[in-house]
Design an enzyme around this catalytic site. Structure first.
Site, PDB file in Angstrom:
ATOM      1  N   PRO A  45      -1.810   3.106  13.573  1.00  0.00           N
ATOM      2  CA  PRO A  45      -1.256   3.586  14.842  1.00  0.00           C
ATOM      3  C   PRO A  45      -0.355   4.796  14.613  1.00  0.00           C
ATOM      4  O   PRO A  45       0.427   4.836  13.666  1.00  0.00           O
ATOM      5  CB  PRO A  45      -0.448   2.379  15.331  1.00  0.00           C
ATOM      6  CG  PRO A  45      -1.041   1.199  14.641  1.00  0.00           C
ATOM      7  CD  PRO A  45      -1.514   1.701  13.315  1.00  0.00           C
ATOM      8  N   GLU A  46      -0.483   5.784  15.482  1.00  0.00           N
ATOM      9  CA  GLU A  46       0.331   6.994  15.362  1.00  0.00           C
ATOM     10  C   GLU A  46       1.431   6.951  16.428  1.00  0.00           C
ATOM     11  O   GLU A  46       1.615   5.943  17.102  1.00  0.00           O
ATOM     12  CB  GLU A  46      -0.559   8.222  15.486  1.00  0.00           C
ATOM     13  CG  GLU A  46      -1.658   8.271  14.419  1.00  0.00           C
ATOM     14  CD  GLU A  46      -2.560   9.483  14.508  1.00  0.00           C
ATOM     15  OE1 GLU A  46      -2.106  10.549  14.969  1.00  0.00           O
ATOM     16  OE2 GLU A  46      -3.744   9.378  14.119  1.00  0.00           O
ATOM     17  N   LYS A  81       6.105   7.116  13.575  1.00  0.00           N
ATOM     18  CA  LYS A  81       5.272   5.923  13.671  1.00  0.00           C
ATOM     19  C   LYS A  81       6.042   4.649  13.356  1.00  0.00           C
ATOM     20  O   LYS A  81       5.453   3.567  13.302  1.00  0.00           O
ATOM     21  CB  LYS A  81       4.102   6.014  12.689  1.00  0.00           C
ATOM     22  CG  LYS A  81       3.316   7.309  12.704  1.00  0.00           C
ATOM     23  CD  LYS A  81       2.299   7.294  11.567  1.00  0.00           C
ATOM     24  CE  LYS A  81       1.598   8.628  11.401  1.00  0.00           C
ATOM     25  NZ  LYS A  81       0.657   8.627  10.278  1.00  0.00           N
ATOM     26  N   ARG A 137      -5.398  -6.834   8.712  1.00  0.00           N
ATOM     27  CA  ARG A 137      -5.585  -6.408   7.319  1.00  0.00           C
ATOM     28  C   ARG A 137      -4.370  -6.676   6.435  1.00  0.00           C
ATOM     29  O   ARG A 137      -4.436  -6.482   5.227  1.00  0.00           O
ATOM     30  CB  ARG A 137      -5.922  -4.912   7.292  1.00  0.00           C
ATOM     31  CG  ARG A 137      -7.157  -4.555   8.105  1.00  0.00           C
ATOM     32  CD  ARG A 137      -7.500  -3.089   7.962  1.00  0.00           C
ATOM     33  NE  ARG A 137      -8.566  -2.689   8.852  1.00  0.00           N
ATOM     34  CZ  ARG A 137      -9.045  -1.451   8.947  1.00  0.00           C
ATOM     35  NH1 ARG A 137      -8.530  -0.492   8.200  1.00  0.00           N
ATOM     36  NH2 ARG A 137     -10.023  -1.158   9.784  1.00  0.00           N
ATOM     37  N   ARG A 164       5.437  26.045   2.157  1.00  0.00           N
ATOM     38  CA  ARG A 164       4.485  25.186   1.437  1.00  0.00           C
ATOM     39  C   ARG A 164       3.348  26.020   0.875  1.00  0.00           C
ATOM     40  O   ARG A 164       3.060  27.127   1.329  1.00  0.00           O
ATOM     41  CB  ARG A 164       3.915  24.125   2.371  1.00  0.00           C
ATOM     42  CG  ARG A 164       4.937  23.157   2.953  1.00  0.00           C
ATOM     43  CD  ARG A 164       5.432  22.202   1.890  1.00  0.00           C
ATOM     44  NE  ARG A 164       6.462  21.309   2.392  1.00  0.00           N
ATOM     45  CZ  ARG A 164       6.235  20.089   2.870  1.00  0.00           C
ATOM     46  NH1 ARG A 164       5.001  19.623   2.933  1.00  0.00           N
ATOM     47  NH2 ARG A 164       7.234  19.328   3.283  1.00  0.00           N
ATOM     48  N   ARG A 223     -10.018  10.639   4.214  1.00  0.00           N
ATOM     49  CA  ARG A 223     -10.420  10.511   5.609  1.00  0.00           C
ATOM     50  C   ARG A 223     -11.175  11.765   6.024  1.00  0.00           C
ATOM     51  O   ARG A 223     -11.288  12.702   5.245  1.00  0.00           O
ATOM     52  CB  ARG A 223      -9.177  10.283   6.481  1.00  0.00           C
ATOM     53  CG  ARG A 223      -8.186  11.416   6.403  1.00  0.00           C
ATOM     54  CD  ARG A 223      -6.808  10.992   6.844  1.00  0.00           C
ATOM     55  NE  ARG A 223      -5.911  10.867   5.718  1.00  0.00           N
ATOM     56  CZ  ARG A 223      -4.649  10.482   5.806  1.00  0.00           C
ATOM     57  NH1 ARG A 223      -4.139  10.189   6.977  1.00  0.00           N
ATOM     58  NH2 ARG A 223      -3.896  10.393   4.755  1.00  0.00           N
TER      59      ARG A 223
END
Length: 340
Positions: A2-3, A61, A124, A216, A326
């Site tokens: 869940p975000e 989150k 899970r 970055r 992902r």
């Protein structure tokens, strides 16, 4: 996992019930759901029973409940709920049939609803609950979203009002009580303290985040997923935000201009707010609110999971590529890697 929108929907649903609630009983049905708790299950239950939950708070989150134990503790405590990949916190009546995958059960006496059950359900078992000590926020501002409203800015506004008045007088809490929120509003659980603020947070420092982003040496999607840079954005909303801003997931962060980065963060906010308005994104029964209801943002997705379908903007088929563990979804025409 869940975000931000999914967790905020849960938080907003829990707040009216748990604010001021007294914990009357705790049952740990699966020890694995206490893996982040420092101590045995007896310690977890004993310290919770008889204590009072102050509020439901979220940063990114991450969800926690500031907590006042029945027995005094050296440091303020918080009940932290890590939802992991499939964790849920569901509201149930006390006489309801036990949820099949319930791992922890909390019985509380709610000021608004009376006896209520909080069921921590997790298929899970990547999620967990834990009692944790909280620490002051470095900037002295509210640690996250709290209060009865969807975005819960009432507490933050009260804290800012007290700051502007130049007094240490306690502001009124967002729950509408006379309790002093200063005891918990400006404190964050140690397990969450390393998590950056999210783009919807009133204390989010956009200029500083942009400076760190451009320094970055990585792809922009990797940066968006770094919860130490900004929190709350996962794979789904990263893909949607990048599509909206016409930025390729592998666009080098150092190649972005400040203006481009500003546009991207603006689109992140738009996407998160739109998802909030639709109750989050649900693909299966693991993404539900406190009443077990699904969100509808999956019907509004432009990029994520749309591989092979025409881009809503230019008609080019959306592609899916492997990204870390992902996938990434983007339009190869609208979202090209660009030089500065």
């Amino acid at each position: 996992m869940p975000e931000l929108p999914e967790v905020e929907v849960v938080r907003a649903g829990l707040h009216p019930v748990v604010a001021g609630a007294v914990v009357t009983a705790v049952d740990v049905l699966d020890q694995r759901s206490l893996k982040r708790h420092r101590g045995p299950s007896d310690d977890f239950a004993d310290r919770l029973v008889g204590g009072t939950i102050d509020s439901a708070v979220r940063r990114g989150k991450f969800l926690w409940f500031p907590f006042e134990p029945a027995e005094p503790h050296e440091q303020p405590l918080a009940l932290v709920a890590h939802l992991g990949m499939s964790g849920q916190v569901l509201l149930r009546s006390r006489d309801a049939e036990p949820d099949r995958l319930m791992r922890i059960r909390l019985e509380v006496e709610s000021p608004s609803l009376g006896p209520v059950r909080l069921a921590f359900v997790d298929q899970r078992i990547f999620g967990s609950m834990a009692l944790d000590e909280s620490v002051p926020t470095p900037d002295g501002r509210a640690a996250g979203f709290a209060g009865p409203r969807l975005l819960g800015s009432a507490v933050e506004a009260a804290v800012e009002a007290s700051d502007d008045a130049g007094t240490d007088a306690p502001p009124t809490s967002a729950a509408g009580t006379d309790a002093d929120p200063a005891a918990w509003v400006r404190r964050v659980p140690q397990q969450v303290s390393h998590i950056a603020r999210d783009p919807l947070d009133p204390a989010f420092d956009e200029s500083r985040v942009i400076t760190r982003l451009l320094a970055r040496r990585t792809g922009v999607k990797r940066a968006l997923l770094d919860q130490g840079l900004l929190s709350g954005v996962g794979n789904i909303y990263a893909d949607e935000s990048l599509w909206a801003a016409r930025v390729h997931p592998e666009q080098p962060t150092e190649s972005l201009s400040r203006a481009r980065a500003r546009v991207l963060l603006a689109e992140v906010r738009v996407v998160l707010l739109k998802a909030l308005g639709e109750g989050g994104t649900s693909f299966d029964a693991q993404y539900v609110n406190v009443n077990g209801q699904s969100g509808y943002f999956s019907h509004s997705l432009a990029a994520y999971g749309q591989q092979g379908r025409p881009c809503p903007r230019c008609g080019t088929p959306v592609v899916r590529e492997a990204f870390m563990t992902r996938p990434s979804h983007f339009c190869p025409r609208c979202q090209r890697v660009r030089t500065r």
